[in-house]
Design a protein around this motif. Structure first.
Motif, mmCIF file in Angstrom:
data_model
loop_
_atom_site.group_PDB
_atom_site.id
_atom_site.type_symbol
_atom_site.label_atom_id
_atom_site.label_comp_id
_atom_site.label_asym_id
_atom_site.label_seq_id
_atom_site.Cartn_x
_atom_site.Cartn_y
_atom_site.Cartn_z
ATOM 1 N N ILE A 244 -1.797 14.868 3.365
ATOM 2 C CA ILE A 244 -3.748 14.459 3.269
ATOM 3 C C ILE A 244 -3.881 13.262 3.995
ATOM 4 N N VAL A 245 -3.120 12.205 4.429
ATOM 5 C CA VAL A 245 -2.995 11.337 5.240
ATOM 6 C C VAL A 245 -2.076 10.494 5.856
ATOM 7 N N ASP A 246 -2.241 11.448 7.043
ATOM 8 C CA ASP A 246 -1.083 11.689 8.131
ATOM 9 C C ASP A 246 -0.319 9.822 7.958
ATOM 10 N N VAL A 247 1.611 10.309 8.434
ATOM 11 C CA VAL A 247 2.137 8.851 8.341
ATOM 12 C C VAL A 247 1.244 8.510 9.567
ATOM 13 N N TYR A 248 0.344 8.528 10.674
ATOM 14 C CA TYR A 248 0.369 7.871 11.887
ATOM 15 C C TYR A 248 -1.104 7.013 11.278
ATOM 16 N N ASN A 249 -1.244 6.759 9.887
ATOM 17 C CA ASN A 249 -1.659 5.694 9.904
ATOM 18 C C ASN A 249 -1.049 4.464 8.984
ATOM 19 N N ALA A 250 0.322 5.023 8.260
ATOM 20 C CA ALA A 250 0.191 3.957 7.633
ATOM 21 C C ALA A 250 1.339 2.734 9.969
ATOM 22 N N THR B 176 0.882 -1.403 -0.302
ATOM 23 C CA THR B 176 0.242 0.159 0.070
ATOM 24 C C THR B 176 1.250 0.829 -0.267
ATOM 25 N N ILE B 177 0.331 2.202 -0.437
ATOM 26 C CA ILE B 177 1.538 3.705 -0.531
ATOM 27 C C ILE B 177 0.514 5.002 -0.125
ATOM 28 N N ALA B 178 0.329 5.324 0.762
ATOM 29 C CA ALA B 178 0.152 6.890 0.973
ATOM 30 C C ALA B 178 -2.166 6.015 1.695
ATOM 31 N N ALA B 179 -1.774 4.582 2.293
ATOM 32 C CA ALA B 179 -3.127 4.236 2.628
ATOM 33 C C ALA B 179 -3.875 5.169 3.989
ATOM 34 N N PRO B 180 -5.108 5.534 3.864
ATOM 35 C CA PRO B 180 -5.726 4.853 5.762
ATOM 36 C C PRO B 180 -5.744 3.691 6.474
ATOM 37 N N ASP C 197 4.849 13.899 -1.831
ATOM 38 C CA ASP C 197 3.398 14.658 -1.252
ATOM 39 C C ASP C 197 2.736 13.123 -1.828
ATOM 40 N N HIS C 198 1.145 13.583 -1.048
ATOM 41 C CA HIS C 198 0.424 12.120 -1.041
ATOM 42 C C HIS C 198 0.622 11.366 -2.829
ATOM 43 N N LEU C 199 0.403 12.661 -3.740
ATOM 44 C CA LEU C 199 -0.034 12.086 -4.838
ATOM 45 C C LEU C 199 1.701 11.624 -5.788
#
Length: 301
Positions: free
Chosen positions: A103-109, A31-35, A129-131
């Protein structure tokens, strides 16, 4: 064959985490930048939720890009029990996330990592960046995923790119099988897509159209030729750009193709340097080929 590797970006990452436990034979998930909580995404378009409920869908801006969100998607991302899905995953997992994701904070990872079973890995996409729009960011992420997944997915001994046997100077074109006009173009070392724009019935704008490719060839050759000349003369081209437009006109019963090429020179270049570069631009090989005589033959292979 069944899928062996699932890769998802952003909400797509949450999607692959949700379905991965249900796919037999799956070897790896990235996954990449997943919530962590798909419902987190609703915070990005909170002001539009009432419109989505009332109208059935609404266009929202996410990461600076317009996205149409439907009510069914809204219901899906708010109802999934993601923690249980991640805990049920028994497949090697790779998490890629930027510490500076806006957009999606790294704490989600970090939350996904804590919930997942081993083997699991985390790679920080530092500065991205997110994209992944910065230079080289997408290629770096792809390279990391490819290197990691190679431990879990064995390629056949004879696996090669479909264009590996093409000789230099040869181009193969074939339908992509997904859209009406989508076409895969292959050379010995590269693969890209051509398509028609949305304004053409059946076109999905998945890639440049054929005339865009024609202009691209001339633009690239012009820029390269001026670059060779500039380096030889010690000029600094700086932010010099080549702008091309294309149109066809009827004249005396003949169809005339007219290409307008404009060179926007860097302000630091002198008038003499600009004149020299304009002169050499007319000598680029694609320019000379287009002004020469063409003979095109068509035959069955």
């Amino acid at each position: 064959m069944r899928p062996r590797l699932l890769i998802g970006h952003s909400l797509g990452g949450a999607a692959v985490l949700s379905v991965a436990p249900e796919i037999d034979g799956l070897a790896a998930v990235a996954t990449i930048a997943a919530p962590f909580d798909p419902g987190h995404v609703t915070g990005l378009f909170e002001s539009a939720i009432d419109d989505i409920r009332r109208e059935g869908s609404a266009e929202v801006m996410i990461g600076g890009r317009p996205v149409v969100i439907g009510e069914a998607l809204l219901d899906d991302i708010c109802s999934v029990e993601q923690t249980k899905r991640i805990e049920a995953l028994r497949t090697p997992l790779l998490l890629l996330h930027s510490p500076s994701d806006e957009i999606v904070d790294v704490y989600n990872a970090q939350a996904i990592y804590r919930a997942a079973h081993q083997p699991k890995s985390f790679i920080a996409l530092d500065g991205a960046d997110h994209l992944l729009t910065g230079p080289g960011q997408g290629a770096y992420a792809a390279g990391v995923i490819a290197a990691w997944a190679a431990r879990y997915i064995d390629a056949p001994d004879d696996a090669r790119a479909p264009h590996a046997d093409l000789a230099p100077g040869r181009v193969l074109a074939r339908p992509d099988g997904r859209t009406d006009f989508g076409t895969v173009l292959e050379t010995h070392s590269h693969t890209w897509i051509a398509d028609e724009p949305d304004s053409v019935a059946g076109g999905e704008d998945a890639g440049p159209n054929p005339f865009d490719l024609l202009l691209s060839a001339l633009g690239a050759c012009t820029s390269m030729t001026m670059g060779i000349y500039a380096r030889r003369k010690g000029y600094a081209l700086g932010d010099t750009r080549v702008d091309l437009t294309f149109r066809q006109i009827e004249r005396d019963g003949d169809r005339i193709t007219r290409i307008a090429r404009t060179v926007d020179f860097d302000a630091a270049l002198s008038a003499d340097q600009r004149r020299s570069l304009l002169r050499i631009a007319d000598r680029c090989p694609v320019h000379l080929a287009l002004e020469g005589r063409f003979e095109i033959s068509t035959a069955e292979a």
